[in-house]
Design an enzyme around this catalytic site. Structure first.
Site, PDB file in Angstrom:
ATOM      1  CE  LYS A 250      -4.390   0.568   2.362  1.00  0.00           C
ATOM      2  NZ  LYS A 250      -4.985   0.589   3.699  1.00  0.00           N
TER       3      LYS A 250
HETATM    4  C1  E4P Z   1      -8.323   1.353   3.577  1.00  0.00           C
HETATM    5  O1  E4P Z   1      -7.520   0.605   3.090  1.00  0.00           O
HETATM    6  C2  E4P Z   1      -8.138   2.060   4.868  1.00  0.00           C
HETATM    7  O2  E4P Z   1      -7.452   1.196   5.762  1.00  0.00           O
HETATM    8  C3  E4P Z   1      -9.431   2.431   5.546  1.00  0.00           C
HETATM    9  O3  E4P Z   1     -10.554   2.034   4.813  1.00  0.00           O
HETATM   10  C4  E4P Z   1      -9.462   3.786   6.144  1.00  0.00           C
HETATM   11  O4  E4P Z   1     -10.727   4.003   6.711  1.00  0.00           O
HETATM   12  P1  E4P Z   1     -11.036   5.139   7.783  1.00  0.00           P
HETATM   13  O5  E4P Z   1     -11.417   6.368   7.054  1.00  0.00           O
HETATM   14  O6  E4P Z   1     -12.185   4.572   8.571  1.00  0.00           O
HETATM   15  O7  E4P Z   1      -9.797   5.294   8.632  1.00  0.00           O
END
Ligand code: E4P
Length: 214
Positions: A83
């Site tokens: 990522k």
């Molecule tokens: C995606 O890969 C992220 O880990 C995640 O969906 C972030 O979500 P949040 O806005 O609830 O922190």
């Protein structure tokens, strides 16, 4: 549609894996920070539980540092996906990693322009954060629709992971617009499976079954 779990918690991952509907996992530095365990050990354990794509996030900011960090993470298991936050350095790193056969999930995507560039750089996945857009009164799902239309126009193979999901309706809307993947927090996954009329129906059937002569 594929279901990923958005968590770094092993119990949550084992639970949803046991339901038979889990295709992958996404983690991020905030989720990992809650687990009180070395990052690489945690990623290795998640990869053992779930055979599908497991996203592990790089924290370096320059492409020259992101690439070796990504390669170290990718060496943990064959199903690790790297990522990387979208940005100029992230695009450079994605291009180099894609050429080396490392799968990248470009994250923190808030515009269709960013998603277009991620696909051009060779990202395997792109993660638009819809909940965080909704939080600032923008239409997160409209962004997913736009990205899907752009990718379809040019046959980009990049898969859309609808991220930052807040409630079951987000999952349904992701399915309606044809997103490839929804990455769902454990609490939302539990809500998705339940309906009060199902519980009432089961209780009534069981009560009536007690009256059936054997
Ligand atoms: C995606 O890969 C992220 O880990 C995640 O969906 C972030 O979500 P949040 O806005 O609830 O922190």
């Amino acid at each position: 549609m594929k279901f990923f779990l958005d968590t770094a918690n092993l119990e949550e991952i084992k639970t949803v894996a046991s339901w038979g509907i889990l295709d992958g996992v996404t983690t991020n530095p905030s989720l990992v920070s809650k687990e009180n365990r070395p990052f690489k050990d945690l990623v290795a354990e998640i990869c053992r539980i779930v055979p599908g794509p497991i996203s592990a996030e790089c924290v370096a900011s320059e492409a020259a540092a992101i690439v070796p960090e990504a390669k170290e993470l990718a060496a943990i298991a064959p199903n690790v996906v790297i990522k990387i936050p979208v940005g100029i350095e992230g695009l450079k790193a994605t291009k180099a990693l894609a050429a080396a056969g490392v799968k990248v999930n470009m994250t923190l995507v808030f515009s269709s322009g960013q998603a277009l560039l991620a696909a051009k750089a060779g990202a395997s996945f792109v993660s638009p954060f819809i909940g965080r857009l909704d939080d600032i009164s923008q239409d997160g799902m409209a962004l997913v629709e736009e990205i899907a239309a752009i990718y379809a126009n040019y046959d980009f193979p990049t898969e859309i992971i609808v991220a930052s999901i807040r409630h079951p309706r987000h999952v349904i809307e992701a399915a309606l617009v044809g997103a490839h993947i929804a990455t769902v927090p454990f609490a939302v996954m539990e809500k998705l499976v339940r309906h009060p009329l199902t519980d009432i129906g089961i209780a009534r059937f069981l009560k009536d079954w007690g009256k059936v002569k054997s």
